[in-house]
Design an enzyme around this catalytic site. Structure first.
Site, mmCIF file in Angstrom:
data_model
loop_
_atom_site.group_PDB
_atom_site.id
_atom_site.type_symbol
_atom_site.label_atom_id
_atom_site.label_comp_id
_atom_site.label_asym_id
_atom_site.label_seq_id
_atom_site.Cartn_x
_atom_site.Cartn_y
_atom_site.Cartn_z
ATOM 1 N N PHE A 72 62.846 50.813 24.746
ATOM 2 C CA PHE A 72 62.015 49.614 24.596
ATOM 3 C C PHE A 72 61.234 49.238 25.855
ATOM 4 O O PHE A 72 60.480 48.264 25.853
ATOM 5 C CB PHE A 72 62.873 48.416 24.160
ATOM 6 C CG PHE A 72 63.986 48.078 25.129
ATOM 7 C CD1 PHE A 72 63.750 47.343 26.282
ATOM 8 C CD2 PHE A 72 65.282 48.498 24.876
ATOM 9 C CE1 PHE A 72 64.766 47.031 27.166
ATOM 10 C CE2 PHE A 72 66.319 48.193 25.754
ATOM 11 C CZ PHE A 72 66.048 47.456 26.907
ATOM 12 N N ASN A 104 61.682 36.876 22.121
ATOM 13 C CA ASN A 104 62.789 35.928 22.044
ATOM 14 C C ASN A 104 62.679 34.760 23.021
ATOM 15 O O ASN A 104 63.661 34.117 23.352
ATOM 16 C CB ASN A 104 64.138 36.649 22.169
ATOM 17 C CG ASN A 104 64.317 37.332 23.503
ATOM 18 O OD1 ASN A 104 63.557 37.131 24.440
ATOM 19 N ND2 ASN A 104 65.349 38.155 23.600
ATOM 20 N N THR A 128 70.547 37.123 22.214
ATOM 21 C CA THR A 128 69.279 37.849 22.336
ATOM 22 C C THR A 128 68.572 37.956 20.990
ATOM 23 O O THR A 128 67.360 37.765 20.898
ATOM 24 C CB THR A 128 69.533 39.257 22.917
ATOM 25 O OG1 THR A 128 70.169 39.111 24.192
ATOM 26 C CG2 THR A 128 68.244 40.031 23.082
ATOM 27 N N ARG A 177 72.566 30.815 29.900
ATOM 28 C CA ARG A 177 72.714 31.818 28.837
ATOM 29 C C ARG A 177 73.186 31.163 27.529
ATOM 30 O O ARG A 177 72.768 31.547 26.441
ATOM 31 C CB ARG A 177 73.637 32.941 29.298
ATOM 32 C CG ARG A 177 72.989 33.680 30.506
ATOM 33 C CD ARG A 177 73.649 34.951 30.886
ATOM 34 N NE ARG A 177 73.515 35.984 29.887
ATOM 35 C CZ ARG A 177 72.397 36.695 29.656
ATOM 36 N NH1 ARG A 177 71.297 36.441 30.337
ATOM 37 N NH2 ARG A 177 72.389 37.649 28.744
ATOM 38 N N LYS A 229 58.875 33.315 28.219
ATOM 39 C CA LYS A 229 58.110 34.526 27.910
ATOM 40 C C LYS A 229 56.791 34.230 27.181
ATOM 41 O O LYS A 229 56.574 33.122 26.695
ATOM 42 C CB LYS A 229 58.977 35.468 27.074
ATOM 43 C CG LYS A 229 60.191 36.008 27.823
ATOM 44 C CD LYS A 229 60.977 36.949 26.930
ATOM 45 C CE LYS A 229 62.170 37.553 27.636
ATOM 46 N NZ LYS A 229 62.876 38.500 26.745
ATOM 47 N N ARG A 284 66.603 30.192 21.525
ATOM 48 C CA ARG A 284 66.201 31.340 20.710
ATOM 49 C C ARG A 284 66.296 31.046 19.216
ATOM 50 O O ARG A 284 65.470 31.523 18.441
ATOM 51 C CB ARG A 284 67.002 32.575 21.104
ATOM 52 C CG ARG A 284 66.559 33.100 22.470
ATOM 53 C CD ARG A 284 67.371 34.272 22.923
ATOM 54 N NE ARG A 284 66.817 34.869 24.135
ATOM 55 C CZ ARG A 284 67.546 35.485 25.046
ATOM 56 N NH1 ARG A 284 68.858 35.599 24.892
ATOM 57 N NH2 ARG A 284 66.969 36.001 26.115
ATOM 58 N N HIS A 303 64.074 34.569 29.187
ATOM 59 C CA HIS A 303 64.919 35.517 29.927
ATOM 60 C C HIS A 303 65.782 34.685 30.854
ATOM 61 O O HIS A 303 65.326 33.676 31.401
ATOM 62 C CB HIS A 303 64.058 36.468 30.771
ATOM 63 C CG HIS A 303 64.834 37.181 31.837
ATOM 64 N ND1 HIS A 303 65.474 38.379 31.623
ATOM 65 C CD2 HIS A 303 65.107 36.833 33.128
ATOM 66 C CE1 HIS A 303 66.096 38.746 32.738
ATOM 67 N NE2 HIS A 303 65.881 37.824 33.666
#
Length: 140
Positions: A59, A114, A93, A87, A11, A104, A117
């Site tokens: 959001f 964070n 998250t 994951r 991100k 993260r 994705h």
């Protein structure tokens, strides 16, 4: 466990801080292969389409604005149980709840920023990979 493919997005908060290489190293150390990768600038329309399932969530506007604020790196990761493994490598998250050593925990700035994705199911992985990549771009 079966060989799977999953979508990962590095991100804007992470690309802005030049963390792509460090994040990719985490994936590779976990046994995931990067079989496709490109750096792109999402438009608001693309971000809206990609995150359409969240359109009614409070959001959504903030998310689409954030995802278009800087370039992102979209990639396809491949490996045994790649969806779950990705994951696990990403972490929770909320970075405050993420385990030590996860992406993260190490790199995220907040719940919203964070850093990464990852697809959450085989169906999502197939849909998300097809959103960003043609079959010819997947080299494995």
């Amino acid at each position: 466990m079966a060989i799977e493919r999953t979508l990962s997005i590095i991100k804007p908060d992470a690309t802005k801080r030049n963390l792509t290489g460090k994040i990719n190293a985490k994936f590779e150390e976990a046994g995931l292969r990067i079989v496709a990768q490109k750096r792109i600038q999402l438009t608001l329309a693309q971000a809206g389409q990609f995150y359409a399932e969240h359109k009614e969530r409070p959001f959504y506007g903030e998310l689409t604005e954030f995802m278009t604020s800087e370039p992102v790196v979209v990639q396809v990761l491949e490996g045994e149980g790649a969806i779950l493994k990705n994951r696990e490598v990403m972490g929770a998250t909320n970075p405050a709840n993420a385990d030590e050593g996860t992406i993260r925990k190490e790199f995220a700035l907040s719940v919203g920023e964070n850093s990464v994705h990852g697809s959450d199911s085989p169906e999502a992985a197939a849909r998300e990979i097809a959103f960003f990549f043609s079959g010819l771009e997947l080299v494995g």
